[in-house]
Design a protein around this motif. Structure first.
Motif, PDB file in Angstrom:
ATOM      1  N   LYS A   1       1.377   6.604  66.173  1.00  0.00           N
ATOM      2  CA  LYS A   1       1.609   5.985  67.568  1.00  0.00           C
ATOM      3  C   LYS A   1       0.490   5.163  68.010  1.00  0.00           C
ATOM      4  CE  LYS A   1       4.345  10.051  68.640  1.00  0.00           C
ATOM      5  NZ  LYS A   1       4.274  11.264  69.586  1.00  0.00           N
ATOM      6  N   LEU A   2      -0.648   5.241  67.410  1.00  0.00           N
ATOM      7  CA  LEU A   2      -1.974   4.422  68.067  1.00  0.00           C
ATOM      8  C   LEU A   2      -2.123   3.252  66.984  1.00  0.00           C
ATOM      9  CD1 LEU A   2      -3.963   7.751  68.630  1.00  0.00           C
ATOM     10  CD2 LEU A   2      -2.781   6.164  70.413  1.00  0.00           C
ATOM     11  N   SER A   3      -2.941   2.395  67.512  1.00  0.00           N
ATOM     12  CA  SER A   3      -3.496   1.198  66.792  1.00  0.00           C
ATOM     13  C   SER A   3      -4.758   0.855  67.295  1.00  0.00           C
ATOM     14  CB  SER A   3      -2.391  -0.039  67.046  1.00  0.00           C
ATOM     15  OG  SER A   3      -2.556  -0.531  68.335  1.00  0.00           O
ATOM     16  N   GLY A   4      -5.460  -0.294  66.625  1.00  0.00           N
ATOM     17  CA  GLY A   4      -6.895  -0.759  67.070  1.00  0.00           C
ATOM     18  C   GLY A   4      -7.778   0.528  67.100  1.00  0.00           C
ATOM     19  N   ARG A   5      -8.714   0.269  68.122  1.00  0.00           N
ATOM     20  CA  ARG A   5      -9.840   1.168  68.083  1.00  0.00           C
ATOM     21  C   ARG A   5      -9.373   2.820  68.147  1.00  0.00           C
ATOM     22  NH1 ARG A   5     -15.224  -0.790  68.148  1.00  0.00           N
ATOM     23  NH2 ARG A   5     -15.937   0.945  69.542  1.00  0.00           N
ATOM     24  N   PRO A   6      -8.469   2.952  69.024  1.00  0.00           N
ATOM     25  CA  PRO A   6      -7.886   4.401  69.018  1.00  0.00           C
ATOM     26  C   PRO A   6      -7.379   4.999  67.588  1.00  0.00           C
ATOM     27  CG  PRO A   6      -7.069   3.573  71.050  1.00  0.00           C
ATOM     28  CD  PRO A   6      -7.724   2.296  70.074  1.00  0.00           C
ATOM     29  N   GLY A   7      -6.777   4.054  67.021  1.00  0.00           N
ATOM     30  CA  GLY A   7      -6.197   4.593  65.668  1.00  0.00           C
ATOM     31  C   GLY A   7      -7.429   4.824  64.836  1.00  0.00           C
ATOM     32  N   SER A   8      -8.244   3.770  64.748  1.00  0.00           N
ATOM     33  CA  SER A   8      -9.676   3.874  63.983  1.00  0.00           C
ATOM     34  C   SER A   8     -10.443   5.180  64.094  1.00  0.00           C
ATOM     35  CB  SER A   8     -10.301   2.473  64.184  1.00  0.00           C
ATOM     36  OG  SER A   8     -11.598   2.609  63.129  1.00  0.00           O
ATOM     37  N   VAL A   9     -10.175   5.481  65.319  1.00  0.00           N
ATOM     38  CA  VAL A   9     -11.050   6.873  65.776  1.00  0.00           C
ATOM     39  C   VAL A   9     -10.305   8.035  65.052  1.00  0.00           C
ATOM     40  CG1 VAL A   9     -11.565   8.475  67.759  1.00  0.00           C
ATOM     41  CG2 VAL A   9     -12.153   6.052  67.960  1.00  0.00           C
ATOM     42  N   VAL A  10      -9.042   8.012  64.940  1.00  0.00           N
ATOM     43  CA  VAL A  10      -8.160   9.143  64.421  1.00  0.00           C
ATOM     44  C   VAL A  10      -8.552   9.046  62.771  1.00  0.00           C
ATOM     45  CG1 VAL A  10      -6.061   9.975  63.957  1.00  0.00           C
ATOM     46  CG2 VAL A  10      -6.515   9.184  66.263  1.00  0.00           C
ATOM     47  N   ASP A  11      -8.591   7.817  62.412  1.00  0.00           N
ATOM     48  CA  ASP A  11      -8.974   7.793  60.841  1.00  0.00           C
ATOM     49  C   ASP A  11     -10.145   8.267  60.531  1.00  0.00           C
ATOM     50  OD1 ASP A  11      -6.564   6.610  60.318  1.00  0.00           O
ATOM     51  OD2 ASP A  11      -7.118   4.752  60.403  1.00  0.00           O
ATOM     52  N   SER A  12     -11.336   7.730  61.165  1.00  0.00           N
ATOM     53  CA  SER A  12     -12.671   7.998  61.031  1.00  0.00           C
ATOM     54  C   SER A  12     -13.329   9.369  61.536  1.00  0.00           C
ATOM     55  CB  SER A  12     -13.651   6.910  61.434  1.00  0.00           C
ATOM     56  OG  SER A  12     -13.085   5.616  60.739  1.00  0.00           O
ATOM     57  N   GLY A  13     -12.789   9.625  62.604  1.00  0.00           N
ATOM     58  CA  GLY A  13     -13.252  10.691  63.240  1.00  0.00           C
ATOM     59  C   GLY A  13     -12.473  12.082  62.973  1.00  0.00           C
ATOM     60  N   SER A  14     -11.660  12.273  62.141  1.00  0.00           N
ATOM     61  CA  SER A  14     -10.682  13.447  62.246  1.00  0.00           C
ATOM     62  C   SER A  14     -11.375  14.700  62.071  1.00  0.00           C
ATOM     63  CB  SER A  14      -9.634  13.097  60.822  1.00  0.00           C
ATOM     64  OG  SER A  14     -10.305  13.081  59.593  1.00  0.00           O
ATOM     65  N   LEU A  15     -12.423  14.968  61.087  1.00  0.00           N
ATOM     66  CA  LEU A  15     -12.953  15.999  60.973  1.00  0.00           C
ATOM     67  C   LEU A  15     -14.044  16.381  62.240  1.00  0.00           C
ATOM     68  CD1 LEU A  15     -14.289  16.335  57.481  1.00  0.00           C
ATOM     69  CD2 LEU A  15     -12.203  17.287  58.541  1.00  0.00           C
ATOM     70  N   LEU A  16     -14.462  15.289  62.701  1.00  0.00           N
ATOM     71  CA  LEU A  16     -15.233  15.639  64.319  1.00  0.00           C
ATOM     72  C   LEU A  16     -14.361  16.067  65.379  1.00  0.00           C
ATOM     73  CD1 LEU A  16     -18.264  15.352  64.882  1.00  0.00           C
ATOM     74  CD2 LEU A  16     -17.416  13.290  66.281  1.00  0.00           C
ATOM     75  N   VAL A  17     -13.176  15.649  65.258  1.00  0.00           N
ATOM     76  CA  VAL A  17     -11.986  16.134  66.197  1.00  0.00           C
ATOM     77  C   VAL A  17     -11.935  17.583  66.107  1.00  0.00           C
ATOM     78  CG1 VAL A  17      -9.733  16.119  66.991  1.00  0.00           C
ATOM     79  CG2 VAL A  17     -10.924  13.965  66.757  1.00  0.00           C
ATOM     80  N   ALA A  18     -11.710  17.900  64.650  1.00  0.00           N
ATOM     81  CA  ALA A  18     -11.567  19.117  64.212  1.00  0.00           C
ATOM     82  C   ALA A  18     -12.713  20.169  64.761  1.00  0.00           C
ATOM     83  CB  ALA A  18     -11.442  19.415  62.680  1.00  0.00           C
ATOM     84  N   HIS A  19     -14.092  19.627  64.622  1.00  0.00           N
ATOM     85  CA  HIS A  19     -15.194  20.573  65.100  1.00  0.00           C
ATOM     86  C   HIS A  19     -15.295  20.589  66.297  1.00  0.00           C
ATOM     87  CE1 HIS A  19     -19.447  21.141  65.466  1.00  0.00           C
ATOM     88  NE2 HIS A  19     -19.694  20.482  66.357  1.00  0.00           N
ATOM     89  N   LEU A  20     -14.725  19.532  67.175  1.00  0.00           N
ATOM     90  CA  LEU A  20     -14.718  19.873  68.602  1.00  0.00           C
ATOM     91  C   LEU A  20     -13.661  20.809  69.016  1.00  0.00           C
ATOM     92  CD1 LEU A  20     -15.074  16.030  69.746  1.00  0.00           C
ATOM     93  CD2 LEU A  20     -16.793  17.562  70.527  1.00  0.00           C
ATOM     94  N   VAL A  21     -12.510  20.852  68.260  1.00  0.00           N
ATOM     95  CA  VAL A  21     -11.575  21.914  68.454  1.00  0.00           C
ATOM     96  C   VAL A  21     -12.038  23.141  68.304  1.00  0.00           C
ATOM     97  CG1 VAL A  21      -9.251  22.564  67.978  1.00  0.00           C
ATOM     98  CG2 VAL A  21      -9.785  20.281  68.355  1.00  0.00           C
ATOM     99  N   PHE A  22     -12.736  23.201  67.142  1.00  0.00           N
ATOM    100  CA  PHE A  22     -13.322  24.826  66.901  1.00  0.00           C
ATOM    101  C   PHE A  22     -14.428  25.159  67.906  1.00  0.00           C
ATOM    102  CE2 PHE A  22     -12.146  23.850  62.458  1.00  0.00           C
ATOM    103  CZ  PHE A  22     -11.463  25.298  62.082  1.00  0.00           C
ATOM    104  N   GLN A  23     -15.164  24.247  68.438  1.00  0.00           N
ATOM    105  CA  GLN A  23     -15.991  24.493  69.354  1.00  0.00           C
ATOM    106  C   GLN A  23     -15.404  25.067  70.890  1.00  0.00           C
ATOM    107  OE1 GLN A  23     -19.084  24.782  67.968  1.00  0.00           O
ATOM    108  NE2 GLN A  23     -17.946  24.091  66.269  1.00  0.00           N
ATOM    109  N   ARG A  24     -14.310  24.202  71.122  1.00  0.00           N
ATOM    110  CA  ARG A  24     -13.648  24.721  72.223  1.00  0.00           C
ATOM    111  C   ARG A  24     -13.162  26.101  72.225  1.00  0.00           C
ATOM    112  NH1 ARG A  24     -13.239  23.059  76.993  1.00  0.00           N
ATOM    113  NH2 ARG A  24     -11.081  22.560  77.313  1.00  0.00           N
ATOM    114  N   ILE A  25     -12.366  26.261  70.975  1.00  0.00           N
ATOM    115  CA  ILE A  25     -11.799  27.659  70.875  1.00  0.00           C
ATOM    116  C   ILE A  25     -13.032  28.898  70.764  1.00  0.00           C
ATOM    117  CG2 ILE A  25     -10.557  29.181  69.039  1.00  0.00           C
ATOM    118  CD1 ILE A  25      -9.311  26.745  67.881  1.00  0.00           C
ATOM    119  N   GLY A  26     -14.053  28.594  70.186  1.00  0.00           N
ATOM    120  CA  GLY A  26     -15.258  29.688  69.993  1.00  0.00           C
ATOM    121  C   GLY A  26     -15.249  30.476  68.947  1.00  0.00           C
ATOM    122  N   ARG A  27     -16.241  30.655  68.323  1.00  0.00           N
ATOM    123  CA  ARG A  27     -16.384  31.537  67.068  1.00  0.00           C
ATOM    124  C   ARG A  27     -15.908  33.067  67.200  1.00  0.00           C
ATOM    125  NH1 ARG A  27     -19.340  31.339  61.890  1.00  0.00           N
ATOM    126  NH2 ARG A  27     -18.407  33.174  61.044  1.00  0.00           N
TER     127      ARG A  27
END
Length: 727
Positions: A490-516
């Motif tokens: 559903k995304l194109s341009g820079r938002p889509g590029s962020v999803v492509d390139s930043g997928s593992l950083l998004v996962a890292h942020l989600v893990f930090q939000r959950i808490g160890r």
């Protein structure tokens, strides 16, 4: 001779004749049909220069080079696109032709080329022409690799000199794009390069190499001569790239070194990057960690520096030589030499040189085959002897009744039944409190197996995690990826590029939000945490997408930003801080706004046949011809030629079966007909996928895909014009 040719230097005349001979009937010039013939030829030659540059740099075929030419309206400074065989390296070529051999490259051209790279990096393809659209998937496939290499090529029929200002522009782009294995380099191909290539095309010159062995070496004379010894890695670099700089004459032999090898160099893969780092960081220990290379030649000529005896310093002259095993080592030596020549001079490689003088006809081929089919060890293989992994495997079986595999070669379990050590380590890296691990893993999973102080493997498994912690981390990572896949469509341009390139950083942020600590919660409480993961992904993206532009400007390279540990650490701190403060649905940073913007800016093109039939673009009965690739022609060309009707079909305006095959009078879909032809020709090595619309062509109009792309561009342009007039 015409006046134009009289004024043309002889060397340029040679280049012109060769380019026209090779590319005149291969490069599309439909956009110049109504132009002055002189203007048309200049444009054709400029495009041919870009295609020839692709051939020089990548060893692709003439047809493949011509297919990469995108020069024309909306090319954004990129005249030709080329790819490495491994799919990890990309060449963006801008070409200039001048009849007098005086083509130059100015500041405007440099800025335009860099701008084109940025638009590709941002996945901003809507305004590129249809020729680039056909290559978009391959371009994105390279740029989404964190270890990709992009080459900006300036191809000039001139002396190739660049001003300091232009060099600064290109160097700044390289610095901005690069990071953690991602690199941009620029190179000039000048008139001498093209003239040399033209001469070699007419009569390829055998390669002669010089190998100096100033350490221990020994020789064997029977039944065939062979010399084995140590050669400094900087010599290998010179074999590949020459001893001079890009403006010099001695530029090495490049990929021609591997003409008898089973494969070319694979570009900057993870293993090759490790070799580069090893040569630079520990040159004296390099030889102990690598297997060496094998060189074949027709004849060995030997010179001694002093005493004529085995083991004494000697120089070997290798006539008609080829590296038949070790292409990756040689290319890595060249990459390392570009970064640190002094260190590479201290690294040595074991080289085995075999002379084919007097050997049977197929002896050389058998050596090439044998030296390229031996097994090799990978860093991951060594974790198989770590007792921690076997203990985790037992824990998975006893605690969870699930599978955990950690030996290379074992099949991964079904997703619901367990996971592999690679998936587990990736999830644990994202869970780690430091974002640097997630950034490195995005670059290459090879970093997961680094041991010792600071090594990822030691940090992830040094204190054995429980099976429950690992399994829950894997489940979270899978859910994050599933949600990102859903959003990406559903995304194109820079938002889509962020999803492509930043997928593992998004996962890292989600893990930090959950808490160890949440990963040790009882099952009933964990179920609630797990259910919130998709919403966490949305919240993270809502902040992350605009934060990239806020911290690093909208002109920054998205892919290199997510390959840069320092930038990612800043993004993590900023996003977590913003999420702590809270962002509501009324915030300007709302994910739905990105999705709505994408749907407005991007309209998906309908399937090719449906689009053509619905708009009645092709009249019933229009003849089509089969346009096979080089590989197809080699495989089934004789079968096609046995009955010329096999290459011909006619068009019927029907969505399901628009091609009437002349050979049997039956109707097929474009893909179905190509598949039928491959099967009828008994092509046993046929590819698993078929792209029929790209393989059927209408004379003077192009393939079905090309016709559909032009039609869709016109429809979109007309729609945008109507939208503007109504506002």
């Amino acid at each position: 001779m015409s006046k134009g040719l009289q004024d043309m230097p002889l060397e340029v005349q040679h280049i012109r004749s060769a380019l026209l001979r090779e590319f005149k009937d291969r490069i599309s010039m439909g956009d110049f049909e109504k132009k002055d013939p002189t203007e048309r030829e200049t444009a054709l030659l400029s495009r041919a220069v870009s295609a020839k540059a692709a051939r020089i740099l990548t060893d692709c075929t003439s047809d493949e080079a011509a297919a990469g030419v995108i020069d024309g309206r909306d090319d954004f400074g990129i005249d030709c696109v080329a790819f490495s065989n491994s799919g990890s390296e990309l060449w963006l070529i801008q070409a200039k032709w001048k009849n007098k051999g005086t083509a130059g490259f100015d500041t405007e051209a440099a800025l335009k080329l860099v701008h084109g790279l940025k638009k590709l990096d941002n996945r901003d393809l809507d305004h590129f022409n249809e020729r680039l659209q056909l290559l978009a998937d391959r371009v994105h496939g390279v740029l989404r690799l964190p270890t990709c290499k992009v080459n900006l090529i300036i191809a000039l029929i001139g002396d190739g000199r660049l001003s300091p200002e232009i060099q600064n522009i290109l160097n700044d782009a390289a610095h901005e794009f690069g990071g953690l294995g991602r690199t941009v380099e620029y190179r000039v191909l000048d008139q001498r390069d093209f003239h040399r290539a033209v001469r070699e095309d007419l009569e390829p010159q055998p390669i002669t190499l010089r190998a100096t062995m100033d350490r221990e070496w020994y020789t064997r004379e029977t039944p065939y001569k062979a010399v084995i010894g140590e050669v400094s890695a900087d010599q290998l670099a010179h074999w590949y790239g020459g001893k001079g700089n890009d403006q010099g004459h001695d530029k090495g032999h490049g990929e021609r070194l591997y003409d008898r090898n089973v494969r070319q160099s694979l570009g900057l893969t993870g293993v090759n990057q490790t070799m580069v780092e090893s040569m630079i960081e520990d040159p004296e220990g390099f030889m102990y960690r690598h297997n060496g290379i094998t060189v074949q030649c027709d004849r060995i000529e030997q010179e001694y520096h002093a005493k004529r005896a085995v083991g004494q310093p000697t120089t070997l002259i290798l006539h008609n030589a080829s590296v038949v095993n070790g292409a990756q080592t040689v290319t890595s030596a060249f990459r390392a030499y570009e970064r640190d020549p002094e260190a590479v001079a201290d690294a040595y490689v074991l080289v085995r040189i075999i002379s084919l003088d007097g050997a049977p006809e197929n002896f050389g081929r058998s050596i090439t085959k044998a030296t390229n089919t031996q097994n090799h060890m990978e860093r991951r293989d060594f974790i198989a002897i770590d007792t921690v992994q076997s203990e985790i495997q037992k824990d998975f079986r006893l605690s969870l009744d699930k599978e955990y595999v950690f030996r290379r070669g074992e099949l991964d379990p079904a997703p619901e039944s367990g996971c592999s050590v690679t998936e587990a380590a990736t999830a644990l890296a994202c869970m780690h409190r430091e974002s640097s691990l997630a950034v490195r893993v995005k670059g290459s999973t090879n970093v997961l197996w680094e041991e010792g102080r600071g090594g990822a493997y030691t940090r992830l498994f040094g204190q054995q995690p429980t099976a429950q912690q690992i399994w829950r981390a894997v489940q979270v990572l899978r859910l994050v990826r599933d949600r990102l896949t859903e959003l990406r469509s559903k995304l194109s341009g820079r938002p889509g590029s962020v999803v492509d390139s930043g997928s593992l950083l998004v996962a890292h942020l989600v893990f930090q939000r959950i808490g160890r600590d949440k990963f040790d919660e009882p099952d009933d409480e964990w179920a609630g945490v797990f259910a919130e993961v998709p919403a966490q992904v949305d919240a993270v993206l809502t902040c992350l997408v605009p934060m990239v532009d806020t911290l690093f400007t909208s002109k920054s390279f998205v892919t290199s930003t997510f390959a840069n540990e320092e930038r990612c650490a800043r993004l993590v701190a900023a996003v977590l801080g913003m999420l702590e403060r809270g962002t509501g649905p009324d915030s300007p940073m709302n994910l739905s706004a990105f999705i709505e913007g994408a749907s407005r800016n991007r309209r998906r093109r309908p399937q090719t046949v449906r689009l053509l039939v619905d708009h009645d673009v092709i009249k019933d009965g229009t003849p089509l011809v089969y346009a096979p690739s080089t590989a197809e022609e080699v495989a089934i060309g004789a079968w096609l030629d046995a009955d010329p009707r096999r290459r011909r079909a006619s068009w019927v305006n029907d969505r399901k079966a628009p091609l009437l095959w002349e050979a049997d009078g039956k109707r097929y879909s474009p893909t179905g007909l190509v598949s039928q032809m491959w099967n009828a020709a008994d092509w046993k090595e046929q590819w698993s996928t078929v792209q029929g619309p790209k393989q059927w062509k209408i004379s003077g109009e192009g393939t079905l895909v090309e016709i559909a792309e032009r039609l869709w561009r016109r429809i979109v342009d007309e729609s945008e014009t109507e939208d503007e007039s109504s506002t």
